[in-house]
Design a protein around this motif. Structure first.
Motif, short mmCIF file in Angstrom:
data_model
loop_
_atom_site.label_atom_id
_atom_site.label_comp_id
_atom_site.label_asym_id
_atom_site.label_seq_id
_atom_site.Cartn_x
_atom_site.Cartn_y
_atom_site.Cartn_z
N THR A 154 0.80 -1.22 0.00
CA THR A 154 0.00 0.00 0.00
C THR A 154 0.84 1.27 0.00
O THR A 154 0.27 2.37 0.04
N ALA A 155 2.17 1.17 -0.02
CA ALA A 155 3.02 2.36 -0.01
C ALA A 155 2.87 3.11 -1.33
O ALA A 155 2.69 2.51 -2.39
N PRO A 156 2.93 4.44 -1.29
CA PRO A 156 2.80 5.20 -2.55
C PRO A 156 3.98 4.95 -3.47
O PRO A 156 5.13 4.92 -3.04
N LYS A 157 3.69 4.75 -4.73
CA LYS A 157 4.73 4.47 -5.71
C LYS A 157 5.11 5.75 -6.44
O LYS A 157 4.29 6.65 -6.61
N PRO A 158 6.37 5.86 -6.86
CA PRO A 158 6.78 7.07 -7.59
C PRO A 158 6.06 7.15 -8.93
O PRO A 158 5.72 6.13 -9.55
N PRO A 159 5.81 8.35 -9.40
CA PRO A 159 5.11 8.48 -10.69
C PRO A 159 5.96 7.96 -11.84
O PRO A 159 7.19 8.04 -11.83
N ARG A 160 5.29 7.40 -12.82
CA ARG A 160 6.00 6.86 -13.98
C ARG A 160 6.44 7.98 -14.92
O ARG A 160 5.83 9.04 -14.98
N ARG A 161 7.55 7.71 -15.61
CA ARG A 161 8.05 8.68 -16.57
C ARG A 161 7.13 8.74 -17.77
O ARG A 161 6.59 7.72 -18.22
N PRO A 162 6.91 9.93 -18.32
CA PRO A 162 6.00 10.03 -19.47
C PRO A 162 6.64 9.44 -20.72
O PRO A 162 7.87 9.29 -20.83
N LEU A 163 5.80 9.10 -21.66
CA LEU A 163 6.27 8.57 -22.94
C LEU A 163 7.05 9.64 -23.68
O LEU A 163 6.63 10.81 -23.74
N PRO A 164 8.23 9.31 -24.23
CA PRO A 164 9.01 10.35 -24.93
C PRO A 164 8.26 10.85 -26.15
O PRO A 164 7.50 10.12 -26.80
N ARG A 165 8.52 12.10 -26.46
CA ARG A 165 7.89 12.74 -27.61
C ARG A 165 8.97 13.41 -28.45
O ARG A 165 9.98 13.88 -27.91
N PRO A 166 8.79 13.50 -29.76
CA PRO A 166 9.79 14.17 -30.59
C PRO A 166 9.71 15.68 -30.43
O PRO A 166 8.76 16.23 -29.87
N GLY A 167 10.74 16.35 -30.91
CA GLY A 167 10.71 17.81 -30.85
C GLY A 167 9.58 18.38 -31.69
O GLY A 167 8.92 19.35 -31.30
N GLU A 168 9.31 17.77 -32.82
CA GLU A 168 8.21 18.19 -33.69
C GLU A 168 7.70 16.96 -34.41
O GLU A 168 8.45 16.28 -35.14
N LEU A 169 6.43 16.62 -34.18
CA LEU A 169 5.83 15.44 -34.81
C LEU A 169 5.38 15.81 -36.22
O LEU A 169 4.24 16.25 -36.45
N THR A 170 6.29 15.66 -37.17
CA THR A 170 5.98 15.99 -38.56
C THR A 170 5.13 14.87 -39.18
O THR A 170 5.08 13.75 -38.65
N PRO A 171 4.45 15.15 -40.29
CA PRO A 171 3.66 14.09 -40.94
C PRO A 171 4.52 12.91 -41.37
O PRO A 171 4.04 11.76 -41.34
N GLU A 172 5.77 13.14 -41.77
CA GLU A 172 6.63 12.03 -42.17
C GLU A 172 6.93 11.12 -40.98
O GLU A 172 6.87 9.89 -41.09
N LEU A 173 7.25 11.73 -39.82
CA LEU A 173 7.51 10.91 -38.63
C LEU A 173 6.25 10.17 -38.19
O LEU A 173 6.32 9.00 -37.77
N ASP A 174 5.10 10.81 -38.29
CA ASP A 174 3.85 10.15 -37.89
C ASP A 174 3.56 8.95 -38.78
O ASP A 174 3.20 7.87 -38.28
N ARG A 175 3.75 9.09 -40.08
CA ARG A 175 3.50 7.96 -40.99
C ARG A 175 4.50 6.84 -40.76
O ARG A 175 4.13 5.65 -40.73
N ALA A 176 5.77 7.18 -40.56
CA ALA A 176 6.77 6.14 -40.34
C ALA A 176 6.52 5.40 -39.03
O ALA A 176 6.65 4.16 -38.96
#
Length: 301
Positions: A154-176
């Motif tokens: 029941t001890a509080p757990k540390p928060p999880r690290r967020p999912l990494p994100r790119p500097g700019e999600l371009t359409p090319e990166l999104d499609r790939a």
């Protein structure tokens, strides 16, 4: 008995039991039976905080006849509670002295009876004339039986690290990234993802692609050696995308620093004629010996 059933020896099994007992997963309590025999009861528990406090039958008070007021008083038995407990220790009371009605209630010190000497091990203090005996201070609470080193569930757990994100999600990166996740089940059948999982994991894969990660290397890093059975492939991919994120590629300035020529240090050489040390890329003679040799050659000519 455990050594007969396991491959480990008695010493290793005993060390493991002691370690479990130190962490609070095991508790061994001794009980005294009515026929003067002592048995050991072993208690195992998955949660160390749920183990009961040790109970020693020898520490229980036995019904006995009332002792006189001046008898020796032993220390209080250990109490397995966290709140302090007040224990009244009997104090030796002087014998009554008959006094007349005209004498005040507090008799002078010379007329008081001498109290009996305290027995060794008692905590009674001599009474002060004219004052009532002060009860002793409450004993401090007993120390904890053990300090759990493993946090409870029941001890509080540390928060999880967020999912990494790119500097700019371009359409090319999104499609790939979408194509990489949609095609992942062809190479690893356990990693069959839903459309919602693909859309949620696209930023993490795009961050890897932005850092010049190759699809084959990403596929090996994300799908190799999965647990069996794999119940939640999307959670495993989220964890590996976050924890195994590669570093960003070096910039042009960093590569220029690597390509910068190093300073060449000329090594030391030993002269063949005078054995002096001099710097030269090839062995031979020092400057003075070369000048001397040139002078001799001109004189001979």
């Amino acid at each position: 008995a455990l050594a007969a059933r396991c491959r480990e020896g008695e010493k290793r099994i005993a060390a493991a039991l002691r370690e479990l007992e130190a962490h609070g997963y095991l508790q061994r309590i001794r009980h005294r039976l009515t026929d003067k025999k002592v048995i050991t009861r072993t208690i195992f528990c998955n949660q160390p905080t749920a183990l009961p406090h040790p109970h020693h039958p020898a520490a229980q008070p036995h019904p006995r006849t009332a002792a006189p007021a001046h008898a020796a008083v032993r220390g209080p038995a250990p109490v397995a509670v966290a709140t302090p407990v007040r224990v009244d220790v009997p104090v030796a009371v002087p014998a009554p002295v008959p006094v007349s009605a005209s004498v005040p209630a507090a008799a002078p010190p010379a007329q008081e009876a001498t109290p009996a000497p305290p027995a060794p091990g008692t905590t009674t203090a001599p009474p002060v004339p004219g004052t009532s005996p002060t009860p002793p201070a409450s004993p401090p609470p007993p120390p904890p039986l053990f300090v759990p080193r493993v946090p409870p569930p029941t001890a509080p757990k540390p928060p999880r690290r967020p999912l990494p994100r790119p500097g700019e999600l371009t359409p090319e990166l999104d499609r790939a990234a979408t194509a990489f996740l949609s095609d992942l089940h062809r190479h690893a059948p356990q990693f069959t993802l839903s459309e919602d999982d693909v859309r949620r994991l696209v930023p993490g894969v795009a961050a890897w692609l932005e850092r010049a990660a190759r699809p084959d290397g990403m596929r090996r890093a994300l799908t190799d050696d999965p647990p069996h059975p794999l119940k939640h492939p999307a959670k495993l991919l989220t964890y590996r995308l976050t924890e195994l994120l590669p570093p960003p590629p070096p910039g042009a300035d960093d590569l220029a620093a690597l390509a910068r020529p190093r300073v060449t240090v000329t090594p030391f050489q030993t002269c063949d004629d005078c054995d002096r040390a001099f710097r030269s890329p090839a062995p031979g003679h020092c400057r003075e010996c070369r000048e001397t040799r040139a002078a001799h050659a001109q004189a001979a000519a």
